[in-house]
Motif scaffolding. Structure first.
Motif, mmCIF file in Angstrom:
data_model
loop_
_atom_site.group_PDB
_atom_site.id
_atom_site.type_symbol
_atom_site.label_atom_id
_atom_site.label_comp_id
_atom_site.label_asym_id
_atom_site.label_seq_id
_atom_site.Cartn_x
_atom_site.Cartn_y
_atom_site.Cartn_z
ATOM 1 N N VAL A 1 -2.165 -5.292 2.803
ATOM 2 C CA VAL A 1 -1.467 -4.966 4.051
ATOM 3 C C VAL A 1 -2.300 -3.996 4.880
ATOM 4 N N THR A 2 -2.905 -3.021 4.228
ATOM 5 C CA THR A 2 -3.750 -2.060 4.941
ATOM 6 C C THR A 2 -4.966 -2.746 5.550
ATOM 7 N N PHE A 3 -5.616 -3.605 4.787
ATOM 8 C CA PHE A 3 -6.787 -4.327 5.297
ATOM 9 C C PHE A 3 -6.397 -5.230 6.467
ATOM 10 N N LEU A 4 -5.235 -5.872 6.368
ATOM 11 C CA LEU A 4 -4.761 -6.715 7.456
ATOM 12 C C LEU A 4 -4.526 -5.885 8.717
ATOM 13 N N GLY A 5 -3.987 -4.678 8.546
ATOM 14 C CA GLY A 5 -3.790 -3.792 9.694
ATOM 15 C C GLY A 5 -5.097 -3.413 10.355
ATOM 16 N N PHE A 6 -6.119 -3.081 9.551
ATOM 17 C CA PHE A 6 -7.430 -2.743 10.117
ATOM 18 C C PHE A 6 -8.073 -3.952 10.789
ATOM 19 N N VAL B 1 2.240 1.490 6.577
ATOM 20 C CA VAL B 1 3.065 0.807 5.568
ATOM 21 C C VAL B 1 2.221 0.458 4.344
ATOM 22 N N GLY B 2 0.984 0.003 4.566
ATOM 23 C CA GLY B 2 0.100 -0.312 3.446
ATOM 24 C C GLY B 2 -0.189 0.906 2.585
ATOM 25 N N PHE B 3 -0.426 2.058 3.218
ATOM 26 C CA PHE B 3 -0.674 3.268 2.441
ATOM 27 C C PHE B 3 0.583 3.723 1.702
ATOM 28 N N ARG C 1 0.892 -1.826 -5.942
ATOM 29 C CA ARG C 1 -0.060 -0.750 -5.668
ATOM 30 C C ARG C 1 -1.513 -1.190 -5.636
ATOM 31 N N ILE C 2 -1.867 -2.257 -6.352
ATOM 32 C CA ILE C 2 -3.285 -2.638 -6.368
ATOM 33 C C ILE C 2 -3.583 -3.943 -5.634
ATOM 34 N N VAL C 3 -2.543 -4.678 -5.205
ATOM 35 C CA VAL C 3 -2.791 -5.934 -4.487
ATOM 36 C C VAL C 3 -2.127 -5.910 -3.112
ATOM 37 N N ILE C 4 -0.823 -5.724 -3.075
ATOM 38 C CA ILE C 4 -0.080 -5.844 -1.822
ATOM 39 C C ILE C 4 -0.418 -4.708 -0.856
#
Length: 90
Positions: free
Chosen positions: A72-77, A40-42, A65-68
């Motif tokens: 979200v991707t970092f939170l997933g990792f 979802v983040g990507f 595109r540059i914050v959310i």
């Protein structure tokens, strides 16, 4: 030289007990959720870019595109690490 693999009939293959497995059902469910969060983040970061033919597209600097998306991707990792560390239930 011929390699001999054990056959199921020979009794050499033993089924691994549920308590000896490194991950349990909760781990796999949590990892699947984290993988979905990463995807979802990507998707949030995706979109049309700027090109020479079309000119400058200011949408490449949108908050989505540059914050959310990266957050979200970092939170997933980050949560993936915790999903791996969850102790499997006995």
């Amino acid at each position: 030289m011929k390699i001999k693999f054990p056959s199921p009939q020979s009794g050499d293959i033993k089924k691994v007990e549920e308590s000896q497995r490194p991950f349990g059902r909760r781990n796999y469910i949590a990892m699947a959720g984290c993988l979905a969060l990463i995807v979802v983040g990507f998707i949030l970061m995706a979109g049309p870019g700027s090109s020479v033919e079309n000119g400058f597209n200011p949408d490449i600097f949108s908050t989505r595109r540059i914050v959310i998306g990266p957050a979200v991707t970092f939170l997933g990792f980050l949560l993936m690490a915790f999903a791996i560390l969850i102790k499997p239930s006995k």
